[in-house]
Design a protein around this motif. Structure first.
Motif, PDB file in Angstrom:
ATOM      1  N   GLU A 207       0.929  -1.194   0.079  1.00 28.58           N
ATOM      2  CA  GLU A 207       0.066  -0.041   0.077  1.00 28.58           C
ATOM      3  C   GLU A 207       0.726   1.287   0.150  1.00 28.58           C
ATOM      4  O   GLU A 207       0.636   2.307  -0.709  1.00 28.58           O
ATOM      5  CB  GLU A 207      -0.897  -0.018   1.256  1.00 28.58           C
ATOM      6  N   ARG A 208       2.015   1.269   0.841  1.00 26.43           N
ATOM      7  CA  ARG A 208       2.851   2.406   0.757  1.00 26.43           C
ATOM      8  C   ARG A 208       3.275   2.530  -0.488  1.00 26.43           C
ATOM      9  O   ARG A 208       3.481   4.071  -1.098  1.00 26.43           O
ATOM     10  CB  ARG A 208       4.032   2.031   1.431  1.00 26.43           C
ATOM     11  N   SER A 209       3.791   1.548  -1.295  1.00 26.79           N
ATOM     12  CA  SER A 209       4.599   1.809  -2.693  1.00 26.79           C
ATOM     13  C   SER A 209       3.385   2.404  -3.534  1.00 26.79           C
ATOM     14  O   SER A 209       3.738   3.229  -4.255  1.00 26.79           O
ATOM     15  CB  SER A 209       4.757   0.431  -3.310  1.00 26.79           C
ATOM     16  N   LEU A 210       2.154   1.956  -3.433  1.00 21.08           N
ATOM     17  CA  LEU A 210       1.183   2.575  -4.403  1.00 21.08           C
ATOM     18  C   LEU A 210       0.802   3.993  -4.196  1.00 21.08           C
ATOM     19  O   LEU A 210       0.423   4.801  -5.097  1.00 21.08           O
ATOM     20  CB  LEU A 210       0.059   1.702  -4.185  1.00 21.08           C
ATOM     21  N   ILE A 211       0.748   4.418  -2.847  1.00 13.89           N
ATOM     22  CA  ILE A 211       0.294   5.901  -2.408  1.00 13.89           C
ATOM     23  C   ILE A 211       1.702   6.554  -2.694  1.00 13.89           C
ATOM     24  O   ILE A 211       1.483   7.795  -2.918  1.00 13.89           O
ATOM     25  CB  ILE A 211       0.051   5.676  -1.116  1.00 13.89           C
ATOM     26  N   GLU A 212       2.744   6.215  -2.374  1.00 10.86           N
ATOM     27  CA  GLU A 212       3.878   7.347  -2.535  1.00 10.86           C
ATOM     28  C   GLU A 212       4.653   7.292  -3.894  1.00 10.86           C
ATOM     29  O   GLU A 212       5.355   8.067  -4.169  1.00 10.86           O
ATOM     30  CB  GLU A 212       4.989   6.752  -1.455  1.00 10.86           C
ATOM     31  N   SER A 213       4.422   6.260  -4.766  1.00 12.81           N
ATOM     32  CA  SER A 213       5.041   6.204  -6.109  1.00 12.81           C
ATOM     33  C   SER A 213       4.093   7.049  -6.938  1.00 12.81           C
ATOM     34  O   SER A 213       3.088   7.363  -6.837  1.00 12.81           O
ATOM     35  CB  SER A 213       5.076   4.837  -6.762  1.00 12.81           C
ATOM     36  N   PRO A 214       4.643   7.757  -8.136  1.00 18.67           N
ATOM     37  CA  PRO A 214       4.189   8.447  -9.129  1.00 18.67           C
ATOM     38  C   PRO A 214       2.856   7.915  -9.852  1.00 18.67           C
ATOM     39  O   PRO A 214       3.040   6.712 -10.198  1.00 18.67           O
ATOM     40  CB  PRO A 214       5.207   8.990 -10.102  1.00 18.67           C
ATOM     41  N   ASP A 215       2.093   8.454 -10.061  1.00 22.66           N
ATOM     42  CA  ASP A 215       0.594   8.152 -10.677  1.00 22.66           C
ATOM     43  C   ASP A 215       0.401   8.879 -12.020  1.00 22.66           C
ATOM     44  O   ASP A 215       0.327  10.155 -11.961  1.00 22.66           O
ATOM     45  CB  ASP A 215      -0.282   7.697  -9.758  1.00 22.66           C
TER      46      ASP A 215
END
Length: 228
Positions: A207-215
């Motif tokens: 979840e951390r990776s999904l929230i903190e990475s560019p989208d």
């Protein structure tokens, strides 16, 4: 067995804060929420949300509809789980009510409901769900807890910046999403044949990776806007 007895201490504390009606529109989030979620929503996401009310509300409506669908899917798949049937039935009804409320607010603001593509968030979590039971059920429930908890946190992040009508609505959703988070985690702990801590921690890092990475696309559960 009570909900507080089956969860690790930090989750019990968070649940008590929710049940006591902590006002999460305050600038400071309760520490217990941060103990569960692995990171905070970034300011660039908040800025993007405030600058795109139309897309925010359309995707929010879709999220409520998908949440109801998830609850119904669990009911159909796990017909022998009495507690799951009861809680998912209640959750589905509440999520559909939220969907209706969002669509009503959109109509009042001249925003037409339409389909938008899904964010990578939910699928990014679900692709790590185990295939074999009971692991599959436990993982699906933990993923549900993260989705509901993140929704709760994002509503709280937006509340101080919204007009009175939308802020009041989102404030009511903070409490309900918190209850949904509780339901999912309680069921995961109840049906697991071993402690769920390691799986909770594993999905927390995903979840951390999904929230903190560019989208590349802004959505209610998207990561950091790519242009930020």
């Amino acid at each position: 067995m009570s909900f507080f007895a089956v969860l690790p201490p930090q989750y019990r504390l968070y649940s008590r804060v929710l049940l006591l009606g902590f006002d999460m529109s305050d600038d400071l989030m309760p520490a217990e929420l941060l103990d569960f979620l692995p990171c905070r929503t970034t300011q660039p996401w908040v800025d993007a949300a405030l600058g795109n009310e139309r897309l925010l509300m359309i995707d929010h409506a879709q999220c409520e509809k998908k949440a109801a669908s998830t609850a119904m899917s669990l009911m159909y798949r796990y017909t022998s789980r009495a507690d799951l049937l009861t809680k998912m039935s209640q959750l589905a009804r509440e999520e559909l009510l939220h969907f209706e409320q969002v669509v009503t607010l959109m109509r009042e603001r001249g925003i037409a409901y339409e389909h938008v593509s899904a964010s990578r968030y939910a699928q990014g979590l679900r692709e790590h769900v185990r295939e074999q039971e009971p692991g599959r059920l436990i993982d699906v429930l933990i993923v549900g807890a993260y989705i509901e908890a993140r929704s709760c946190e994002r509503f709280a992040c937006l509340i101080p910046h919204l007009d009175d009508t939308l802020a009041k609505f989102y404030r009511s959703l903070v409490k309900s999403e918190g209850r949904h988070f509780e339901d999912y985690l309680e069921l995961a702990a109840q049906y697991a044949d071993e402690p769920i801590d390691k799986r909770v921690a594993f999905f927390g890092e995903v979840e951390r990776s999904l929230i903190e990475s560019p989208d590349s696309e802004f959505r209610f559960h998207s990561g950091v806007p790519a242009a930020a």
